[in-house]
Design a protein around this motif. Structure first.
Motif: not given
Length: 163
Positions: A114-135
């Motif tokens: 819910s903390a939109g200003h911390g969205s890079m946290f979510l993006y980093s882990w989606l990438h590391i976990a293998g979701y379709d979010l390339p580097k």
């Protein structure tokens, strides 16, 4: 039995460890189903291996992605992605059940930030976990029309991020 289309906690821990360079393995839908007791025994054994070294390496990788992307954008907040990297490593590497190949899998765990200003946290882990979010997309943080806006928003009935 564990459904074939899900990643168990032990598989997710191994995935984070593999990304961090600690293991070399292949995880996919072709893995044979295992009994719940076999999974529980494996979780305990792999958790000892995955902690703290592999999870710490994955947390450092998430921090690096956040620092690089936020710095490139000349905009964003580093507090949550840097300060909660270990939380992400435990959640994505041990606790949550998910399948990057099937982000709409019904029985997946959901992570809501819910903390939109911390969205890079979510993006980093989606990438590391293998979701379709390339580097490359992660590095396009806060770029207009990228997959990584500064504040992910709901688009109709679907969240902006996968999973």
């Amino acid at each position: 039995e564990v459904p074939q289309e899900s990643l168990s906690r032990s598989q997710a821990a191994m995935l984070v460890a593999a990304f961090a360079g600690s293991l070399s393995l292949s995880i996919g839908a072709s893995a044979a189903p295992r009994s719940r007791s076999a999974v529980n025994m494996q979780v305990a054994a792999e958790a000892q291996v995955a902690q703290p070294v592999a999870l710490a390496k994955a947390a450092d990788e998430a921090r690096g992605l956040a620092i690089d992307s936020i710095s490139k954008a000349h905009s964003g907040h580093m507090g949550l992605p840097l300060g909660c990297a270990e939380v992400g490593a435990v959640l994505w590497g041990q606790e949550m059940s998910y399948n990057p190949d099937d982000p709409t899998w019904l029985n997946r765990d959901r992570f809501i930030l819910s903390a939109g200003h911390g969205s890079m946290f979510l993006y980093s882990w989606l990438h590391i976990a293998g979701y379709d979010l390339p580097k490359e997309e992660v590095s396009n943080f806060r770029v207009k029309d990228s997959k990584t806006p500064g504040h992910p928003e709901w688009q109709g009935m679907h969240p902006h991020t996968p999973g």
